[in-house]
Design an enzyme around this catalytic site. Structure first.
Site, PDB file in Angstrom:
ATOM      1  N   LYS A   1       0.837  -1.207   0.000  1.00  0.00           N
ATOM      2  CA  LYS A   1       0.000   0.000   0.000  1.00  0.00           C
ATOM      3  C   LYS A   1       0.872   1.257   0.000  1.00  0.00           C
ATOM      4  O   LYS A   1       0.627   2.208  -0.751  1.00  0.00           O
ATOM      5  CB  LYS A   1      -0.940  -0.006   1.212  1.00  0.00           C
ATOM      6  CG  LYS A   1      -2.046  -1.049   1.089  1.00  0.00           C
ATOM      7  CD  LYS A   1      -2.841  -1.239   2.378  1.00  0.00           C
ATOM      8  CE  LYS A   1      -3.858  -2.377   2.212  1.00  0.00           C
ATOM      9  NZ  LYS A   1      -4.592  -2.724   3.427  1.00  0.00           N
TER      10      LYS A   1
ATOM     11  N   GLN B   1      -4.503  -1.208   9.690  1.00  0.00           N
ATOM     12  CA  GLN B   1      -4.518  -2.552   9.111  1.00  0.00           C
ATOM     13  C   GLN B   1      -5.155  -3.543  10.081  1.00  0.00           C
ATOM     14  O   GLN B   1      -4.839  -3.568  11.271  1.00  0.00           O
ATOM     15  CB  GLN B   1      -3.073  -2.975   8.762  1.00  0.00           C
ATOM     16  CG  GLN B   1      -2.957  -4.287   8.020  1.00  0.00           C
ATOM     17  CD  GLN B   1      -3.532  -4.260   6.608  1.00  0.00           C
ATOM     18  OE1 GLN B   1      -3.643  -3.202   5.985  1.00  0.00           O
ATOM     19  NE2 GLN B   1      -3.911  -5.409   6.099  1.00  0.00           N
TER      20      GLN B   1
ATOM     21  N   ASP C   1     -10.709   3.384   3.980  1.00  0.00           N
ATOM     22  CA  ASP C   1     -11.049   1.956   3.941  1.00  0.00           C
ATOM     23  C   ASP C   1     -12.565   1.772   3.793  1.00  0.00           C
ATOM     24  O   ASP C   1     -13.028   0.694   3.404  1.00  0.00           O
ATOM     25  CB  ASP C   1     -10.640   1.298   5.274  1.00  0.00           C
ATOM     26  CG  ASP C   1      -9.452   0.360   5.129  1.00  0.00           C
ATOM     27  OD1 ASP C   1      -9.209  -0.124   4.011  1.00  0.00           O
ATOM     28  OD2 ASP C   1      -8.793   0.106   6.153  1.00  0.00           O
TER      29      ASP C   1
END
Ligand code: GUN
Length: 283
Positions: free
Chosen positions: A53, A97, A120
């Site tokens: 990422k 995460q 997200d």
């Protein structure tokens, strides 16, 4: 029939070129889109994901910071970091995460992220916005699946879409996105009594379970479009999806491979969301 592949790498390249161009335009106004990625603990898969990422951000000209913490970090300390990032003007997107260590309440951490920076799309406000058709961030994996359908010019109106899996990250938001495009949507899951009876009716199938061979050729109507969200290892340790690719490719009209399908699209949509977060804040 031999299905055409929908190439997630090629589509990602196109979309990332657009992200890079829009990023340059924002930079000309003195704003560099910034993503903060927070990793707690040493989960090896998570380490690979976050590295990818951060690298993708750099490759497209976005600013990114990776904050790594040991799994001894307390929930309160993590919440304090999220609050600091919420108030950091150089950061437009925040990604914590998952999974988080067991002593941390992941939902509580997600709800601490400002919805304006929730790239997200996991915050309840983002989920509610998706459900009601309001502006907000869409979770990256199902968003990427929608872009893949768009790339083949697929009109979902009136089509029957079957989603296998009901996670908050993929299955449920996927169903909402398909519904928004006027598909008739069925969500199947572990308690579904006759999965094959459902998938055989489907014009579009999204497999998002996390188990090999959930979808085999005998379960697919000829000409169906099959999107494979799975990320598993086969007996030889090779990456594979939820779909029996070789078999289903003989029946479907389009299919996404693993690797090189939905996976790269997930990261691409994270870049898109981060850029959009920065564009919205600049507007
Ligand atoms: N863990 C696995 N996939 C994801 C993702 O898309 N976002 C976050 N935050 N964690 C993940």
């Amino acid at each position: 029939m031999t299905a055409q592949r929908i190439d997630g790498n090629a589509l990602s390249q196109q979309l990332r070129a657009d992200v890079a161009a829009r990023t340059l335009a924002l930079k000309a106004k003195g704003i560099t889109p910034g993503l903060a990625v927070v990793l707690v603990g040493d989960n090896s898969a998570s380490q690979v994901y976050v590295r990818n990422k951060v690298k993708a951000c750099q490759d497209s000209g976005l600013h990114s910071v990776l904050e790594k913490y040991p799994d001894t970090l307390s929930e309160a300390e993590l919440l304090a970091r999220v609050h600091a990032l919420n108030n950091d003007a150089t950061i437009h997107g925040i990604l914590v995460q998952l999974p988080l260590p067991a002593h941390i309440d992941a939902q509580k951490v997600i709800e601490a992220i400002s919805p304006a920076k929730d790239v997200d799309g996991f915050h309840i406000a983002s989920a509610g916005a998706l459900m009601t058709g309001m502006p907000g961030f869409w979770p990256c994996t199902p968003y990427g699946c929608m872009k893949m359908l768009e790339s083949i010019g697929y009109d979902l109106k009136g089509k029957h879409a079957v989603v296998i899996g009901r996670s908050n990250i993929v299955g449920k938001p996927m169903a909402m996105m398909l519904l928004q495009k006027n598909a008739t949507v069925t969500i199947c899951h572990s308690a579904t009594q006759d999965l094959k009876a459902m998938t055989l009716q489907a014009d579009v199938i999204v497999a998002a379970v996390g188990k090999r061979n959930v979808l085999t050729a005998d379960m697919v109507k000829p000409g169906a479009v099959v999107l494979d969200v799975g990320m598993n290892r086969n007996d030889e340790g090779k990456l594979c999806g939820d779909v029996d690719f070789a078999g289903v490719a003989q029946v479907a009209s389009y299919i996404t491979p693993v690797p090189g399908g939905v996976g790269p699209m997930t990261i691409t949509m994270l870049l898109v969301n981060t850029l959009e977060a920065a564009e919205r804040m600049a507007a």
